[in-house]
Write a protein that holds these residues in place. Structure first.
Motif, PDB file in Angstrom:
ATOM      1  N   LEU A 240       0.828  -1.204   0.000  1.00  0.00           N
ATOM      2  CA  LEU A 240       0.000   0.000   0.000  1.00  0.00           C
ATOM      3  C   LEU A 240       0.867   1.260   0.000  1.00  0.00           C
ATOM      4  O   LEU A 240       0.536   2.253  -0.653  1.00  0.00           O
ATOM      5  N   GLU A 241       1.972   1.232   0.730  1.00  0.00           N
ATOM      6  CA  GLU A 241       2.865   2.387   0.746  1.00  0.00           C
ATOM      7  C   GLU A 241       3.441   2.646  -0.648  1.00  0.00           C
ATOM      8  O   GLU A 241       3.617   3.797  -1.062  1.00  0.00           O
ATOM      9  N   LYS A 242       3.743   1.577  -1.383  1.00  0.00           N
ATOM     10  CA  LYS A 242       4.237   1.739  -2.755  1.00  0.00           C
ATOM     11  C   LYS A 242       3.166   2.330  -3.660  1.00  0.00           C
ATOM     12  O   LYS A 242       3.480   2.974  -4.670  1.00  0.00           O
ATOM     13  N   GLU A 243       1.908   2.097  -3.321  1.00  0.00           N
ATOM     14  CA  GLU A 243       0.802   2.669  -4.101  1.00  0.00           C
ATOM     15  C   GLU A 243       0.622   4.151  -3.817  1.00  0.00           C
ATOM     16  O   GLU A 243      -0.009   4.871  -4.595  1.00  0.00           O
ATOM     17  N   GLY A 244       1.155   4.625  -2.690  1.00  0.00           N
ATOM     18  CA  GLY A 244       1.002   6.024  -2.332  1.00  0.00           C
ATOM     19  C   GLY A 244       0.229   6.261  -1.049  1.00  0.00           C
ATOM     20  O   GLY A 244      -0.026   7.418  -0.675  1.00  0.00           O
ATOM     21  N   PHE A 245      -0.146   5.192  -0.346  1.00  0.00           N
ATOM     22  CA  PHE A 245      -0.841   5.349   0.928  1.00  0.00           C
ATOM     23  C   PHE A 245       0.123   5.867   1.994  1.00  0.00           C
ATOM     24  O   PHE A 245       1.291   5.471   2.034  1.00  0.00           O
ATOM     25  N   LYS A 246      -0.416   6.728   2.882  1.00  0.00           N
ATOM     26  CA  LYS A 246       0.389   7.281   3.961  1.00  0.00           C
ATOM     27  C   LYS A 246      -0.370   7.211   5.283  1.00  0.00           C
ATOM     28  O   LYS A 246      -1.595   7.301   5.313  1.00  0.00           O
ATOM     29  N   HIS A 247       0.393   7.055   6.360  1.00  0.00           N
ATOM     30  CA  HIS A 247      -0.169   7.088   7.700  1.00  0.00           C
ATOM     31  C   HIS A 247      -0.028   8.500   8.232  1.00  0.00           C
ATOM     32  O   HIS A 247       1.078   9.037   8.313  1.00  0.00           O
ATOM     33  N   VAL A 248      -1.168   9.125   8.565  1.00  0.00           N
ATOM     34  CA  VAL A 248      -1.136  10.525   8.991  1.00  0.00           C
ATOM     35  C   VAL A 248      -1.649  10.680  10.422  1.00  0.00           C
ATOM     36  O   VAL A 248      -2.154  11.745  10.796  1.00  0.00           O
ATOM     37  N   GLY A 249      -1.522   9.622  11.218  1.00  0.00           N
ATOM     38  CA  GLY A 249      -1.791   9.758  12.641  1.00  0.00           C
ATOM     39  C   GLY A 249      -3.063   9.117  13.156  1.00  0.00           C
ATOM     40  O   GLY A 249      -3.337   9.185  14.352  1.00  0.00           O
ATOM     41  N   TYR A 250      -3.834   8.466  12.286  1.00  0.00           N
ATOM     42  CA  TYR A 250      -5.061   7.794  12.735  1.00  0.00           C
ATOM     43  C   TYR A 250      -4.762   6.335  13.038  1.00  0.00           C
ATOM     44  O   TYR A 250      -4.086   5.643  12.253  1.00  0.00           O
ATOM     45  N   ILE A 251      -5.281   5.847  14.171  1.00  0.00           N
ATOM     46  CA  ILE A 251      -5.030   4.467  14.562  1.00  0.00           C
ATOM     47  C   ILE A 251      -6.337   3.798  14.982  1.00  0.00           C
ATOM     48  O   ILE A 251      -7.318   4.452  15.346  1.00  0.00           O
ATOM     49  N   ASP A 252      -6.320   2.475  14.930  1.00  0.00           N
ATOM     50  CA  ASP A 252      -7.472   1.689  15.347  1.00  0.00           C
ATOM     51  C   ASP A 252      -7.663   1.805  16.856  1.00  0.00           C
ATOM     52  O   ASP A 252      -6.691   1.801  17.621  1.00  0.00           O
ATOM     53  N   ILE A 253      -8.915   1.890  17.286  1.00  0.00           N
ATOM     54  CA  ILE A 253      -9.181   2.103  18.706  1.00  0.00           C
ATOM     55  C   ILE A 253      -9.037   0.834  19.532  1.00  0.00           C
ATOM     56  O   ILE A 253      -9.052   0.898  20.769  1.00  0.00           O
ATOM     57  N   PHE A 254      -8.876  -0.323  18.891  1.00  0.00           N
ATOM     58  CA  PHE A 254      -8.755  -1.572  19.638  1.00  0.00           C
ATOM     59  C   PHE A 254      -7.315  -2.065  19.733  1.00  0.00           C
ATOM     60  O   PHE A 254      -6.838  -2.385  20.815  1.00  0.00           O
ATOM     61  N   ASP A 255      -6.633  -2.139  18.591  1.00  0.00           N
ATOM     62  CA  ASP A 255      -5.275  -2.686  18.634  1.00  0.00           C
ATOM     63  C   ASP A 255      -4.194  -1.647  18.344  1.00  0.00           C
ATOM     64  O   ASP A 255      -3.006  -1.964  18.353  1.00  0.00           O
ATOM     65  N   GLY A 256      -4.585  -0.397  18.072  1.00  0.00           N
ATOM     66  CA  GLY A 256      -3.600   0.658  17.843  1.00  0.00           C
ATOM     67  C   GLY A 256      -2.932   0.614  16.488  1.00  0.00           C
ATOM     68  O   GLY A 256      -1.997   1.375  16.236  1.00  0.00           O
ATOM     69  N   GLY A 257      -3.402  -0.269  15.589  1.00  0.00           N
ATOM     70  CA  GLY A 257      -2.807  -0.377  14.265  1.00  0.00           C
ATOM     71  C   GLY A 257      -3.043   0.874  13.432  1.00  0.00           C
ATOM     72  O   GLY A 257      -4.040   1.584  13.620  1.00  0.00           O
ATOM     73  N   PRO A 258      -2.145   1.184  12.489  1.00  0.00           N
ATOM     74  CA  PRO A 258      -2.265   2.408  11.703  1.00  0.00           C
ATOM     75  C   PRO A 258      -3.345   2.308  10.629  1.00  0.00           C
ATOM     76  O   PRO A 258      -3.557   1.242  10.036  1.00  0.00           O
ATOM     77  N   THR A 259      -4.029   3.402  10.373  1.00  0.00           N
ATOM     78  CA  THR A 259      -4.884   3.527   9.198  1.00  0.00           C
ATOM     79  C   THR A 259      -4.142   4.406   8.199  1.00  0.00           C
ATOM     80  O   THR A 259      -3.610   5.454   8.565  1.00  0.00           O
ATOM     81  N   VAL A 260      -4.076   3.948   6.947  1.00  0.00           N
ATOM     82  CA  VAL A 260      -3.370   4.696   5.905  1.00  0.00           C
ATOM     83  C   VAL A 260      -4.391   5.225   4.901  1.00  0.00           C
ATOM     84  O   VAL A 260      -5.482   4.681   4.755  1.00  0.00           O
ATOM     85  N   GLU A 261      -4.032   6.301   4.218  1.00  0.00           N
ATOM     86  CA  GLU A 261      -4.976   6.949   3.304  1.00  0.00           C
ATOM     87  C   GLU A 261      -4.285   7.410   2.040  1.00  0.00           C
ATOM     88  O   GLU A 261      -3.063   7.607   1.995  1.00  0.00           O
ATOM     89  N   ALA A 262      -5.100   7.615   0.984  1.00  0.00           N
ATOM     90  CA  ALA A 262      -4.597   8.145  -0.284  1.00  0.00           C
ATOM     91  C   ALA A 262      -5.773   8.691  -1.082  1.00  0.00           C
ATOM     92  O   ALA A 262      -6.921   8.282  -0.877  1.00  0.00           O
ATOM     93  N   GLU A 263      -5.481   9.612  -1.990  1.00  0.00           N
ATOM     94  CA  GLU A 263      -6.492  10.068  -2.942  1.00  0.00           C
ATOM     95  C   GLU A 263      -6.620   9.030  -4.050  1.00  0.00           C
ATOM     96  O   GLU A 263      -5.621   8.540  -4.571  1.00  0.00           O
ATOM     97  N   LEU A 264      -7.856   8.717  -4.422  1.00  0.00           N
ATOM     98  CA  LEU A 264      -8.098   7.660  -5.407  1.00  0.00           C
ATOM     99  C   LEU A 264      -7.324   7.904  -6.697  1.00  0.00           C
ATOM    100  O   LEU A 264      -6.677   6.994  -7.226  1.00  0.00           O
ATOM    101  N   THR A 265      -7.366   9.114  -7.207  1.00  0.00           N
ATOM    102  CA  THR A 265      -6.727   9.397  -8.494  1.00  0.00           C
ATOM    103  C   THR A 265      -5.204   9.422  -8.410  1.00  0.00           C
ATOM    104  O   THR A 265      -4.535   9.444  -9.451  1.00  0.00           O
ATOM    105  N   GLU A 266      -4.649   9.432  -7.189  1.00  0.00           N
ATOM    106  CA  GLU A 266      -3.202   9.482  -7.027  1.00  0.00           C
ATOM    107  C   GLU A 266      -2.581   8.103  -6.798  1.00  0.00           C
ATOM    108  O   GLU A 266      -1.351   7.984  -6.694  1.00  0.00           O
ATOM    109  N   LEU A 267      -3.400   7.062  -6.704  1.00  0.00           N
ATOM    110  CA  LEU A 267      -2.864   5.722  -6.514  1.00  0.00           C
ATOM    111  C   LEU A 267      -2.057   5.314  -7.744  1.00  0.00           C
ATOM    112  O   LEU A 267      -2.513   5.471  -8.883  1.00  0.00           O
ATOM    113  N   ASN A 268      -0.863   4.775  -7.524  1.00  0.00           N
ATOM    114  CA  ASN A 268       0.042   4.483  -8.641  1.00  0.00           C
ATOM    115  C   ASN A 268      -0.556   3.522  -9.656  1.00  0.00           C
ATOM    116  O   ASN A 268      -0.399   3.712 -10.869  1.00  0.00           O
TER     117      ASN A 268
END
Length: 348
Positions: A240-268
């Motif tokens: 996902l990181e190679k596609e352009g997803f980034k972690h900008v500080g949001y995490i899951d409320i149960f296990d603390g895992g990162p949520t990553v995001e990207a703009e649809l049109t910017e995905l590689n």
């Protein structure tokens, strides 16, 4: 050859097996027949809908080994999250406690409960069975979703997110939940995980602390788990990181895992994909590998195979590949190169 396609009702036994194998922490596939059957039915309805803007559609796919008919993986896309029930995250932020008189200036990290991703498209439920975790199979399972997004953008949000499975130990225990659950919920991680998978999120609103959590008050184990992924999730995160997803500080409320995001049109995979007209003939085995889809909706098919790109927006496919994609000569296909990897280096 492995091929991605929409799930069908007869795939239920395989989906249940995948739910068993995925284990604690894989919230989207609870071990419950009614929920899993409902996911299949909802997916069928979603693919059949005439959509002009995203709603609560849920598109569930399976990865099929065409040589055996075995279902070896699954993945999904949720068109818009949080529309009928709250979609919670913690956001990592910083607050400052300062006193000019005392000469004290302290920066403190806090976790703030929020619903900031409401309405976003989520890619989720990615699981590949152990014997097939090799070659380009993981890429196929992950990237196939992006070609689907590319062909049907009206069905999805401009922002795409992915919740990554957080760290848990060999016994399935989450140190982040270990602290949070002990102090606020009094239930173990497996139970909380199952309740969320069943769609029961009322207890979150009832019991979750409403005020910011000061990170320095958490146990060391809980602090260390924040934004960390489960060991088996690391390859998926790298893709996902190679596609352009980034972690900008949001995490899951149960296990603390990162949520990553990207703009649809910017995905590689979307930006670099191209529409081609299919020609059918002999294709050398050492041709470059491409992710290729038939651009279908209810009959969506996607795989990775060697193809030869021709002039005038044409692409040469083998008859075997055309059959797998359920296409004929002259049909439109979408392709994108698979990171420059070649067939001889991977088992397809």
């Amino acid at each position: 050859m492995l091929v991605i396609r929409p799930i069908e009702p007869e795939d239920y036994p395989a989906l249940y097996t995948i739910a068993e194998e995925s284990g604690v922490g894989f919230t989207s596939l609870p071990l419950n027949e009614e929920i899993l059957q409902d996911k299949i039915a909802t997916s069928k309805e979603s693919f059949a809908k005439n959509i002009t803007q995203p709603g609560e559609e849920n598109y569930l796919f399976v990865l099929e080994d065409q040589a055996t008919g075995e279902i070896v993986g699954t993945t999904a896309i949720v068109a818009s999250v949080g529309m009928s029930s709250p979609f919670y995250h913690y956001h990592r932020s910083v607050v400052v406690h300062a006193s000019q008189e005392l000469g004290v200036h302290n920066k403190m990290e806090v976790l703030i409960l929020c619903n900031h991703y409401t309405g976003c498209t989520e890619i989720c439920t990615l699981f590949l069975r152990e014997p097939y975790r090799s070659g380009t199979n993981g890429r196929l399972l992950s990237k196939s979703r992006f070609l689907f997004l590319a062909d049907f953008p009206e069905r999805f949000s401009n922002k795409v997110i992915a919740e990554m499975r957080g760290y848990s130990d060999e016994n399935g225990q989450s140190p982040f939940w270990g602290w949070l659950g002990e102090n606020f919920f009094k239930i173990d991680f497996a139970r909380a995980d199952y309740l969320v998978g069943m769609g029961n999120k009322v207890f979150i609103a009832e019991l979750m602390p409403k005020y910011p959590l000061y990170v320095n008050l958490l146990s060391k184990q809980a602090r260390d788990a924040i934004s960390q992924v489960h060991p088996k999730t690391k390859p998926a995160l790298r893709l996902l990181e190679k596609e352009g997803f980034k972690h900008v500080g949001y995490i899951d409320i149960f296990d603390g895992g990162p949520t990553v995001e990207a703009e649809l049109t910017e995905l590689n995979s979307i930006r670099n994909s191209r529409l081609k007209v299919a020609r059918i003939g002999d294709v050398a085995e050492d041709e470059e590998l491409y992710l290729i889809s038939n651009r279908g909706l209810e009959n969506y098919r996607c795989t990775i195979a060697p193809v030869k790109v021709l002039e005038h927006d044409r692409v040469l496919l083998s008859q075997q590949l055309a059959d797998a994609l359920q296409i004929s000569e002259g049909d439109s296909v979408r392709i994108v190169a698979v990171d420059g990897y070649y067939r001889e280096r991977y088992r397809l």
